[in-house]
Design a protein around this motif. Sequence first.
Motif, PDB file in Angstrom:
ATOM      1  N   ASP A 287     -19.720  -4.283 -15.958  1.00 56.35           N
ATOM      2  CA  ASP A 287     -19.111  -2.954 -15.907  1.00 56.35           C
ATOM      3  C   ASP A 287     -17.863  -2.939 -15.021  1.00 56.35           C
ATOM      4  O   ASP A 287     -16.896  -2.223 -15.307  1.00 56.35           O
ATOM      5  N   GLU A 288     -17.904  -3.690 -13.920  1.00 55.12           N
ATOM      6  CA  GLU A 288     -16.778  -3.816 -13.004  1.00 55.12           C
ATOM      7  C   GLU A 288     -16.734  -5.260 -12.510  1.00 55.12           C
ATOM      8  O   GLU A 288     -17.770  -5.923 -12.418  1.00 55.12           O
TER       9      GLU A 288
ATOM     10  N   PRO B 117      -9.420  -5.447  -7.392  1.00 54.84           N
ATOM     11  CA  PRO B 117     -10.035  -5.159  -8.687  1.00 54.84           C
ATOM     12  C   PRO B 117      -9.526  -6.089  -9.786  1.00 54.84           C
ATOM     13  O   PRO B 117      -8.362  -6.485  -9.793  1.00 54.84           O
TER      14      PRO B 117
ATOM     15  N   THR C  37      -8.970  -6.270 -13.842  1.00 56.33           N
ATOM     16  CA  THR C  37      -8.849  -5.343 -14.975  1.00 56.33           C
ATOM     17  C   THR C  37      -9.004  -6.030 -16.327  1.00 56.33           C
ATOM     18  O   THR C  37      -9.068  -5.353 -17.352  1.00 56.33           O
TER      19      THR C  37
ATOM     20  N   TYR D  18     -11.522  -4.016 -18.078  1.00 58.70           N
ATOM     21  CA  TYR D  18     -12.311  -3.245 -17.108  1.00 58.70           C
ATOM     22  C   TYR D  18     -11.426  -2.168 -16.485  1.00 58.70           C
ATOM     23  O   TYR D  18     -10.207  -2.278 -16.454  1.00 58.70           O
ATOM     24  N   GLN D  19     -12.085  -1.166 -15.941  1.00 58.31           N
ATOM     25  CA  GLN D  19     -11.444  -0.192 -15.074  1.00 58.31           C
ATOM     26  C   GLN D  19     -11.856  -0.479 -13.630  1.00 58.31           C
ATOM     27  O   GLN D  19     -12.896  -1.094 -13.389  1.00 58.31           O
ATOM     28  N   MET D  20     -11.035  -0.060 -12.674  1.00 59.85           N
ATOM     29  CA  MET D  20     -11.473  -0.114 -11.290  1.00 59.85           C
ATOM     30  C   MET D  20     -12.544   0.953 -11.107  1.00 59.85           C
ATOM     31  O   MET D  20     -12.259   2.147 -11.132  1.00 59.85           O
ATOM     32  N   GLY D  21     -13.783   0.535 -10.940  1.00 52.60           N
ATOM     33  CA  GLY D  21     -14.911   1.445 -10.949  1.00 52.60           C
ATOM     34  C   GLY D  21     -15.310   1.949  -9.578  1.00 52.60           C
ATOM     35  O   GLY D  21     -14.746   1.553  -8.544  1.00 52.60           O
TER      36      GLY D  21
ATOM     37  N   THR E 194     -16.446  -0.718  -6.831  1.00 47.77           N
ATOM     38  CA  THR E 194     -15.319  -1.458  -6.262  1.00 47.77           C
ATOM     39  C   THR E 194     -14.616  -0.608  -5.207  1.00 47.77           C
ATOM     40  O   THR E 194     -14.278  -1.095  -4.117  1.00 47.77           O
TER      41      THR E 194
END
Length: 287
Positions: free
Chosen positions: A244-245, A257, A259, A266-269, A272
């Motif tokens: 997920d991250e 992060p 990506t 990915y997104q910076m979740g 993180t």
Amino acid sequence: MATGKNIRTYFNGAWHDGDIPVMNAADHGAWLGSGVFDGARFVNGLTPDLDAHCARVNRSAKALMLNPTVTTEDMVEITREGLKAYPKDAAVYIRPMYWGIDGDTTAIIPQPEKTGFAICLEEIPMAPETASVTLTRTRFRRPVLEDAVVNAKAGCLYPNNARMLAEARSKGFSNALVADAMGNVAETATANIFMVKDGEVFTPIPNGTFLAGITRARHIANLEADGVKVHETVLGFEDFHDADEVFMSGNMTKVMPVTAFDDTQYQMGPLTRRVREMYWDWAASTA
């Protein structure tokens, strides 16, 4: 303020402004690679885990058969004295280092009774909070203890890391996710690696092929104190595609992060972000 490239150098018992010469052409470290270093950070007046980094460079020296000549406590005191020349809002990379000077009769084994020592302070900005990296696979792997001095932060290990980075950049990525000798994920070319899945954190278990970093250990301790489950375990590349991250952990940037890993985005979740917040909260609490 430090002169030159905002660098100060501690050598032969005194601080000097600038990037002064410290090694001779015939020094063992110059031509046979018996050099070790460590890296700490001075950020907003804080020096997180400075003592741990100074202690590790002494362990690294011993791993390369060098005799460390400065105690952890003295190294911390010398470093703090040198940092007084920088403003509190400066971001400084702290690099203590040892190298061999003489070799034995074969020239190959460094003679432990004569060891070079210096500390380099270099003003290097922290990456902005918006910064991120992308990862890809590389054909180069982390060595094992039977092949290389992986139990030290040794300069002779870094040409292999450079090959990893160069290959990743040639493919349009900024860093590489690297396998160990068995083909499992070890770390990136520049830092330790973490992934998040279903609210829990996973990181490769230290197996002697990479340095389990001081900042890595700090993140694990902070996460566990915050009630987050952390797994140090064997991880494959597919685990990261399914994450997920993903974030990197290293002294230069603390938390970075990720990506993308090849075609996975990915997104910076939230975890993180939380890791970054907890790190700087902890650092401020120890000031």
